[in-house]
Design a protein around this motif. Sequence first.
Motif, PDB file in Angstrom:
ATOM      1  N   GLN A  74       0.726  -1.154   0.149  1.00 24.93           N
ATOM      2  CA  GLN A  74       0.036  -0.085  -0.069  1.00 24.93           C
ATOM      3  C   GLN A  74       0.965   1.198   0.069  1.00 24.93           C
ATOM      4  N   VAL A  75       0.709   2.313  -0.740  1.00 27.45           N
ATOM      5  CA  VAL A  75       1.322   3.712  -0.705  1.00 27.45           C
ATOM      6  C   VAL A  75       0.287   4.483  -0.548  1.00 27.45           C
ATOM      7  N   ASN A  76       0.864   5.568   0.309  1.00 27.09           N
ATOM      8  CA  ASN A  76      -0.041   6.834   0.407  1.00 27.09           C
ATOM      9  C   ASN A  76       0.931   7.862   0.582  1.00 27.09           C
ATOM     10  N   VAL A  77       0.652   8.994   0.102  1.00 28.30           N
ATOM     11  CA  VAL A  77       1.416  10.336   0.343  1.00 28.30           C
ATOM     12  C   VAL A  77       0.551  11.417   1.096  1.00 28.30           C
TER      13      VAL A  77
ATOM     14  N   VAL B 294       5.105  13.272   3.519  1.00 26.64           N
ATOM     15  CA  VAL B 294       5.482  11.998   4.079  1.00 26.64           C
ATOM     16  C   VAL B 294       4.847  10.790   2.876  1.00 26.64           C
ATOM     17  N   LEU B 295       6.064   9.940   2.650  1.00 27.42           N
ATOM     18  CA  LEU B 295       5.617   8.757   1.754  1.00 27.42           C
ATOM     19  C   LEU B 295       5.316   7.591   2.743  1.00 27.42           C
ATOM     20  N   ARG B 296       4.412   6.816   2.654  1.00 23.18           N
ATOM     21  CA  ARG B 296       4.131   5.638   3.569  1.00 23.18           C
ATOM     22  C   ARG B 296       3.966   4.599   2.743  1.00 23.18           C
ATOM     23  N   LEU B 297       5.076   3.571   2.995  1.00 24.67           N
ATOM     24  CA  LEU B 297       4.942   2.328   2.335  1.00 24.67           C
ATOM     25  C   LEU B 297       4.633   1.194   3.383  1.00 24.67           C
TER      26      LEU B 297
ATOM     27  N   SER C 154       7.396   5.084   7.212  1.00 26.28           N
ATOM     28  CA  SER C 154       6.944   6.586   6.819  1.00 26.28           C
ATOM     29  C   SER C 154       8.097   7.499   6.627  1.00 26.28           C
ATOM     30  N   TYR C 155       8.715   7.497   5.452  1.00 28.35           N
ATOM     31  CA  TYR C 155       9.473   8.443   5.185  1.00 28.35           C
ATOM     32  C   TYR C 155       9.395   9.739   4.325  1.00 28.35           C
ATOM     33  N   ALA C 156      10.040  10.795   5.227  1.00 25.45           N
ATOM     34  CA  ALA C 156       9.757  12.205   5.016  1.00 25.45           C
ATOM     35  C   ALA C 156      10.745  13.132   4.491  1.00 25.45           C
ATOM     36  N   GLY C 157      10.369  14.152   4.052  1.00 27.72           N
ATOM     37  CA  GLY C 157      11.307  15.251   3.738  1.00 27.72           C
ATOM     38  C   GLY C 157      10.579  16.590   3.732  1.00 27.72           C
ATOM     39  N   VAL C 158      11.519  17.652   4.213  1.00 25.22           N
ATOM     40  CA  VAL C 158      10.954  19.033   4.133  1.00 25.22           C
ATOM     41  C   VAL C 158      11.402  19.648   2.833  1.00 25.22           C
TER      42      VAL C 158
END
Length: 164
Positions: free
Chosen positions: A54-57, A70-73, A90-94
Motif C-alpha cells: 500500500q502506498v500513501n502520500v 510523507v511517503l508511507r509504504l 513513513s519516510y519524509a522530507g521537508v
Amino acid sequence: MANELPNGNGAGAEAAPSLNALIQYTKDFSFENPKAPRSLAQQEAQQGPQMSLQVNVGSTALADDDYETVLRLEGKAELKGETLFAFDLSYAGVFRLQNIPQEHIHPVLVIDCARLLFPFARQIIAEAVQNGGFPPFYVPPIDFAQLFQQRLQELEGQQGTATN
C-alpha cells in the motif's frame, strides 16, 4: 544605459519556480518477522510468497514556503496464509517551494516530492527485508502522477455520491 542590461548574476531568477529538498528522514519504521526462524526455512518452497503493498502520500504546510511530504509504504509477504514478514515505513522530507502557483503546490508535493523520496524509502525496505533473513524486496517503481489522478477521481466520485 548600463543599467538596462541584465547583470548576469541571476537577478531575474527570483520569479523562477524552485523546489529544494531541505532534509529527508525516517519518520517511523517497523519491520516484523513474526514466525522466525520457521519462516526463514519456508523460503525454499516452490511457490513464492504473495506480496501486498500500500502506498500513501501526505503533505503538511510548515511555514510560508516549507512543506513536509510523507511517503508511507506498507507491505507484507505471505506464504500459505502465514505472514513471512511485514513492514511499515513513513519516510519524509521537508521541501521549500518558491514561486509556484498555489494551485500547483499540492500536486508538486504529492508527485514530485514523493518521487524524490522514493529511492531512499525503497532502499530502506530492501535492506530491512534482507537483514531480516530474506532476499531483498525491491518495491516496484511507482507512478505518483497516476496515483494522484486516481485519488482525484476517487474524491470526485465521493463528492458526486454525496450530492445525489
